[in-house]
Write a protein that holds these residues in place. Structure first.
Motif, PDB file in Angstrom:
ATOM      1  N   PHE A 176       3.840  -0.469  10.085  1.00 53.46           N
ATOM      2  CA  PHE A 176       4.248   0.925  10.231  1.00 53.46           C
ATOM      3  C   PHE A 176       5.491   1.210   9.385  1.00 53.46           C
ATOM      4  O   PHE A 176       5.906   2.360   9.289  1.00 53.46           O
ATOM      5  CB  PHE A 176       4.559   1.238  11.699  1.00 53.46           C
ATOM      6  N   GLY A 177       6.075   0.178   8.809  1.00 51.99           N
ATOM      7  CA  GLY A 177       7.320   0.318   8.058  1.00 51.99           C
ATOM      8  C   GLY A 177       7.108   0.233   6.566  1.00 51.99           C
ATOM      9  O   GLY A 177       6.096   0.696   6.024  1.00 51.99           O
ATOM     10  N   ILE A 178       8.070  -0.401   5.883  1.00 60.51           N
ATOM     11  CA  ILE A 178       8.117  -0.402   4.424  1.00 60.51           C
ATOM     12  C   ILE A 178       8.035  -1.836   3.922  1.00 60.51           C
ATOM     13  O   ILE A 178       8.776  -2.709   4.375  1.00 60.51           O
ATOM     14  CB  ILE A 178       9.413   0.258   3.921  1.00 60.51           C
ATOM     15  N   ILE A 179       7.125  -2.075   2.957  1.00 58.69           N
ATOM     16  CA  ILE A 179       6.984  -3.379   2.323  1.00 58.69           C
ATOM     17  C   ILE A 179       7.280  -3.207   0.833  1.00 58.69           C
ATOM     18  O   ILE A 179       6.598  -2.459   0.145  1.00 58.69           O
ATOM     19  CB  ILE A 179       5.566  -3.959   2.510  1.00 58.69           C
ATOM     20  N   ASN A 180       8.302  -3.923   0.352  1.00 58.97           N
ATOM     21  CA  ASN A 180       8.663  -3.878  -1.068  1.00 58.97           C
ATOM     22  C   ASN A 180       8.565  -5.293  -1.640  1.00 58.97           C
ATOM     23  O   ASN A 180       9.234  -6.204  -1.145  1.00 58.97           O
ATOM     24  CB  ASN A 180      10.094  -3.354  -1.262  1.00 58.97           C
ATOM     25  N   SER A 181       7.746  -5.455  -2.674  1.00 62.21           N
ATOM     26  CA  SER A 181       7.586  -6.771  -3.300  1.00 62.21           C
ATOM     27  C   SER A 181       8.026  -6.692  -4.751  1.00 62.21           C
ATOM     28  O   SER A 181       7.652  -5.768  -5.477  1.00 62.21           O
ATOM     29  CB  SER A 181       6.136  -7.237  -3.217  1.00 62.21           C
ATOM     30  N   ARG A 182       8.819  -7.680  -5.155  1.00 63.92           N
ATOM     31  CA  ARG A 182       9.252  -7.725  -6.544  1.00 63.92           C
ATOM     32  C   ARG A 182       8.238  -8.443  -7.424  1.00 63.92           C
ATOM     33  O   ARG A 182       8.371  -8.475  -8.644  1.00 63.92           O
ATOM     34  CB  ARG A 182      10.606  -8.430  -6.648  1.00 63.92           C
ATOM     35  N   GLY A 183       7.221  -9.063  -6.817  1.00 66.42           N
ATOM     36  CA  GLY A 183       6.195  -9.775  -7.565  1.00 66.42           C
ATOM     37  C   GLY A 183       5.284 -10.527  -6.623  1.00 66.42           C
ATOM     38  O   GLY A 183       5.567 -10.694  -5.441  1.00 66.42           O
ATOM     39  N   GLY A 184       4.141 -10.994  -7.160  1.00 65.42           N
ATOM     40  CA  GLY A 184       3.165 -11.626  -6.289  1.00 65.42           C
ATOM     41  C   GLY A 184       2.361 -10.571  -5.557  1.00 65.42           C
ATOM     42  O   GLY A 184       2.507  -9.370  -5.793  1.00 65.42           O
ATOM     43  N   ASP A 185       1.499 -11.005  -4.658  1.00 67.57           N
ATOM     44  CA  ASP A 185       0.613 -10.088  -3.953  1.00 67.57           C
ATOM     45  C   ASP A 185       1.176  -9.683  -2.598  1.00 67.57           C
ATOM     46  O   ASP A 185       1.877 -10.457  -1.941  1.00 67.57           O
ATOM     47  CB  ASP A 185      -0.764 -10.729  -3.741  1.00 67.57           C
ATOM     48  N   ILE A 186       0.845  -8.469  -2.198  1.00 69.63           N
ATOM     49  CA  ILE A 186       1.055  -8.011  -0.822  1.00 69.63           C
ATOM     50  C   ILE A 186      -0.301  -8.021  -0.140  1.00 69.63           C
ATOM     51  O   ILE A 186      -1.232  -7.362  -0.603  1.00 69.63           O
ATOM     52  CB  ILE A 186       1.665  -6.602  -0.774  1.00 69.63           C
ATOM     53  N   VAL A 187      -0.420  -8.768   0.955  1.00 68.14           N
ATOM     54  CA  VAL A 187      -1.680  -8.869   1.685  1.00 68.14           C
ATOM     55  C   VAL A 187      -1.446  -8.414   3.123  1.00 68.14           C
ATOM     56  O   VAL A 187      -0.625  -9.002   3.838  1.00 68.14           O
ATOM     57  CB  VAL A 187      -2.234 -10.309   1.672  1.00 68.14           C
ATOM     58  N   LEU A 188      -2.158  -7.380   3.536  1.00 67.29           N
ATOM     59  CA  LEU A 188      -2.084  -6.876   4.908  1.00 67.29           C
ATOM     60  C   LEU A 188      -3.422  -7.162   5.581  1.00 67.29           C
ATOM     61  O   LEU A 188      -4.446  -6.606   5.202  1.00 67.29           O
ATOM     62  CB  LEU A 188      -1.783  -5.381   4.928  1.00 67.29           C
ATOM     63  N   SER A 189      -3.415  -8.045   6.564  1.00 71.78           N
ATOM     64  CA  SER A 189      -4.654  -8.452   7.210  1.00 71.78           C
ATOM     65  C   SER A 189      -5.194  -7.375   8.138  1.00 71.78           C
ATOM     66  O   SER A 189      -6.389  -7.365   8.437  1.00 71.78           O
ATOM     67  CB  SER A 189      -4.435  -9.753   7.999  1.00 71.78           C
ATOM     68  N   ARG A 190      -4.328  -6.491   8.588  1.00 71.66           N
ATOM     69  CA  ARG A 190      -4.788  -5.444   9.508  1.00 71.66           C
ATOM     70  C   ARG A 190      -4.554  -4.064   8.893  1.00 71.66           C
ATOM     71  O   ARG A 190      -5.010  -3.801   7.803  1.00 71.66           O
ATOM     72  CB  ARG A 190      -4.095  -5.613  10.858  1.00 71.66           C
ATOM     73  N   ASN A 191      -3.823  -3.203   9.559  1.00 67.61           N
ATOM     74  CA  ASN A 191      -3.762  -1.802   9.165  1.00 67.61           C
ATOM     75  C   ASN A 191      -2.382  -1.424   8.630  1.00 67.61           C
ATOM     76  O   ASN A 191      -1.358  -2.003   9.018  1.00 67.61           O
ATOM     77  CB  ASN A 191      -4.101  -0.905  10.364  1.00 67.61           C
ATOM     78  N   LEU A 192      -2.372  -0.409   7.758  1.00 64.43           N
ATOM     79  CA  LEU A 192      -1.146   0.195   7.246  1.00 64.43           C
ATOM     80  C   LEU A 192      -1.132   1.636   7.730  1.00 64.43           C
ATOM     81  O   LEU A 192      -1.865   2.479   7.211  1.00 64.43           O
ATOM     82  CB  LEU A 192      -1.112   0.118   5.719  1.00 64.43           C
ATOM     83  N   MET A 193      -0.305   1.906   8.742  1.00 65.91           N
ATOM     84  CA  MET A 193      -0.324   3.203   9.396  1.00 65.91           C
ATOM     85  C   MET A 193       0.992   3.936   9.122  1.00 65.91           C
ATOM     86  O   MET A 193       2.032   3.625   9.704  1.00 65.91           O
ATOM     87  CB  MET A 193      -0.519   3.033  10.911  1.00 65.91           C
ATOM     88  N   GLY A 194       0.929   4.885   8.197  1.00 61.84           N
ATOM     89  CA  GLY A 194       2.107   5.684   7.902  1.00 61.84           C
ATOM     90  C   GLY A 194       3.203   4.940   7.180  1.00 61.84           C
ATOM     91  O   GLY A 194       4.300   5.464   7.007  1.00 61.84           O
ATOM     92  N   GLY A 195       2.932   3.737   6.748  1.00 68.25           N
ATOM     93  CA  GLY A 195       3.949   2.940   6.077  1.00 68.25           C
ATOM     94  C   GLY A 195       3.865   3.058   4.568  1.00 68.25           C
ATOM     95  O   GLY A 195       3.102   3.862   4.015  1.00 68.25           O
TER      96      GLY A 195
END
Length: 614
Positions: A328-347
């Motif tokens: 529900f929050g904020i994910i910031n990646s400087r490199g590599g993959d972002i993997v979300l196994s479930r849901n991204l709700m309003g984030g």
């Protein structure tokens, strides 16, 4: 038994004039047998030192002084005296309940026939002998019994107690490094202020060869004894091995000060809640989720794997981020993959250099990567941008990318160079808008326009030189000479000796004109070379223009309603068209701008469009 006969005594007991001794080299078993032989032989030890007596028989109680243990004989009584039946009759039975022996002390008397009862006194040494015969061979409370006997008072007291076995201490594992502890203090900023939204050290990091845990060996228990002298063995303490908590990145070392679990590599500590194994690796592993209570905002240097949820207004900054819970929050990646196994709700998920994969549903979210692929199973009301976007089902989304591949799109606004959609149509009040990004070729057209005058000028120069050559070669004398010279060279005409001087005279006459033709021919060839070079430059720019235009296309297999397809220009040499803030992405694909050309508008498919490159 006749105690005065020293030869009848067992070897474990030595009787001398100055007292009775145990042989220091005698075993406890032999001493017990010797004492039983004395007591069962109607004798007792006079002036018995009960503490030494019990210590030597059962190894129970305070340690003996070194002055005694170093001698071959250990004195414990003055003498061995007979225990006559009249005296034994003075001692009553004892009551044993739950490991305690109760005795009732009262006045005692000798019974002499035909005489009044004669008062008598009990004796502690006789008491010990009598209790031994009655089965109480351990645990007599000597001070209490001596006191009651000395005072001669009536009393019902506990004269002996069972000694329960003392359990040992199980082996344990203790922490020896402060580096493995988290610090939940607020993080201090560079300006000295405290960031109340972030913790100081939520994920400990250690160097190689750091002692982390130490095994405390198990300690055996202490034997107990029943009143009968039977040994009560303590339960065996449990052992534990450091291997049970040693995970990847750790080693077990046996050092002088004990057995330790030591870090083998530099990395982050993690503890598996199921197996309790401690591991060290480049990846941070958390199972508590990201919230104001558990972690605060995270600013990480290594890979991160989270098994809990990321709550609203919480941020995770790092690289190679994997979240197994809902975000529900904020994910910031400087490199590599972002993997979300479930849901991204309003984030929000942003990646500077890598892909974004959402295996669940993304709703009301922002997903952007500068270099990478965004992959979603389902997206609703999202803003999405990236090099390539692949979605199973998309509704009411704004998408800007280099390439977009969607199975089902409804009510979306999509702009990309390559668009491939299986099914597209409007959704409620939202139109289905498609924009094929086509390059702005004005730069190439300008370059071609700049090169064309060079081509035309070189062609004009070549033509002028050709006209001059034609004018000279058209003169009668020159034309006749050139015709004759050609036939002579081909041996079509054979000159006679009389004709040769005339032929040479003719050549001398047209010589200046021929030299002028040769000079003008060189100038014409130079102009033609310039024309070819300029034309090749034009062709090269034209090929570059065609190559850029070849990358744009739009393919829609089926339409479920009205779909509008327009062109949208972009600058080929500029930054990627999709590299812009989320608000600008939405405005870009939802607003009609000047220069857009409508390619298709209707509800009948399929759509297959690519720019003409002729």
């Amino acid at each position: 038994m006749e105690p005065s006969a020293e030869n009848d005594l067992p070897s474990a007991i030595v009787k001398r004039a100055d007292g009775v001794y145990f042989a220091a080299d005698a075993t406890a078993v032999s001493c017990l047998a010797a004492v039983s032989q004395v007591f069962l032989g109607s004798a007792y030890f006079a002036n018995l030192d009960y503490a030494i007596f019990i210590k030597l028989l059962y190894n129970c109680g305070p340690d003996l002084p070194a002055s005694l243990t170093s001698k071959p004989l250990v004195r414990f009584a003055d003498s061995i005296e007979p225990f006559h039946p009249p005296r034994r009759a003075l001692y009553k039975s004892v009551k044993i309940i739950n490991g305690e022996a109760e005795y009732y002390f009262e006045p005692v008397f000798f019974e002499v026939p035909d005489m009044p009862l004669q008062p008598a006194r009990l004796n502690f040494d006789e008491f010990v002998s009598d209790m031994w015969v009655k089965g109480i061979r351990f645990g007599i409370d000597a001070p209490a019994v001596r006191d009651v006997i000395a005072n001669g008072r009536l009393a019902r007291i506990i004269v002996a107690r069972r000694l329960n076995a003392t359990p040992g201490r199980d082996a344990s594992i203790v922490e020896v490094s402060a580096d493995i502890h988290r610090s939940n203090a607020p993080r201090e900023k560079s300006d000295g202020k405290l960031d109340l939204q972030a913790f100081q050290n939520r994920f400990p990091q250690v160097k190689p060869n750091v002692k982390l845990l130490r095994k405390v060996p198990r300690t055996p228990g202490v034997r107990g004894f029943e009143l009968s002298g039977i040994v009560l063995e303590p339960p065996a303490p449990k052992d534990i091995e450091l291997s049970s908590v040693a995970g990847e990145g750790t080693v077990i070392e046996n050092l002088r000060d004990g057995e330790f679990l030591v870090s083998a590599v530099e990395g982050f500590l993690s503890v598996d809640p199921a197996t309790k194994r401690l591991s060290i690796g480049p990846k941070i592993i958390s199972r508590e989720g990201v919230s104001a209570r558990t972690t605060g905002n995270l600013q990480l240097t290594g890979e991160y794997e989270e098994f809990g949820d990321v709550q609203e207004q919480r941020s995770v900054d790092g690289g190679n981020i994997t979240i197994h819970g809902d975000v529900f929050g904020i994910i910031n990646s400087r490199g590599g993959d972002i993997v979300l196994s479930r849901n991204l709700m309003g984030g929000t998920c942003t990646n500077a250099d890598g892909g974004i994969r959402v295996q669940g549903v993304a709703s009301g979210a922002v997903l952007q990567t500068k270099r990478g692929e965004v992959t979603l199973a389902r997206a609703e009301s999202c803003i999405i941008s990236g090099t390539r976007v692949v979605i199973g089902e998309a509704s009411n989304c704004e998408i800007l990318a280099e390439e977009v591949v969607i199975k089902v799109a409804e009510g979306c606004a999509i702009a990309a160079r390559k668009i491939e959609i299986a099914s597209a149509g409007p959704r409620k009040q939202n139109e289905m808008l498609l924009y094929t990004l086509v390059p702005d070729t004005s730069k190439f057209e300008k370059k071609i326009a700049e090169l064309q005058p060079k081509v035309q000028h070189a062609a004009h120069e070549a033509n002028l030189r050709k006209v001059e050559i034609d004018a000279i070669t058209g003169q009668t004398e020159v034309r006749n000479y050139l015709t004759l010279a050609t036939r002579v060279r081909k041996r079509e005409v054979m000159l006679t000796p009389e004709q040769e001087p005339l032929f040479h005279k003719m050549a001398a006459a047209v010589g200046p004109s021929l030299r002028a033709v040769a000079k003008i021919s060189l100038a014409m060839k130079a102009a033609q070379v310039q024309q070819e070079q300029a034309q090749e430059e034009v062709n090269q720019v034209q090929r570059q223009k065609m190559a850029i235009m070849h990358g744009s296309r739009c393919m829609v297999e089926a339409l479920t309603g009205d779909v509008l397809l327009r062109t949208m220009t972009f600058i080929p040499d500029g930054p990627p068209a999709y590299d812009r803030p989320a608000k600008e992405v939405k405005a870009k694909v939802r607003t009609t701008a000047a220069g857009m050309v409508t390619i298709y508008s209707g509800a009948v498919g399929p759509i297959a469009w690519a720019p003409e490159t002729d």
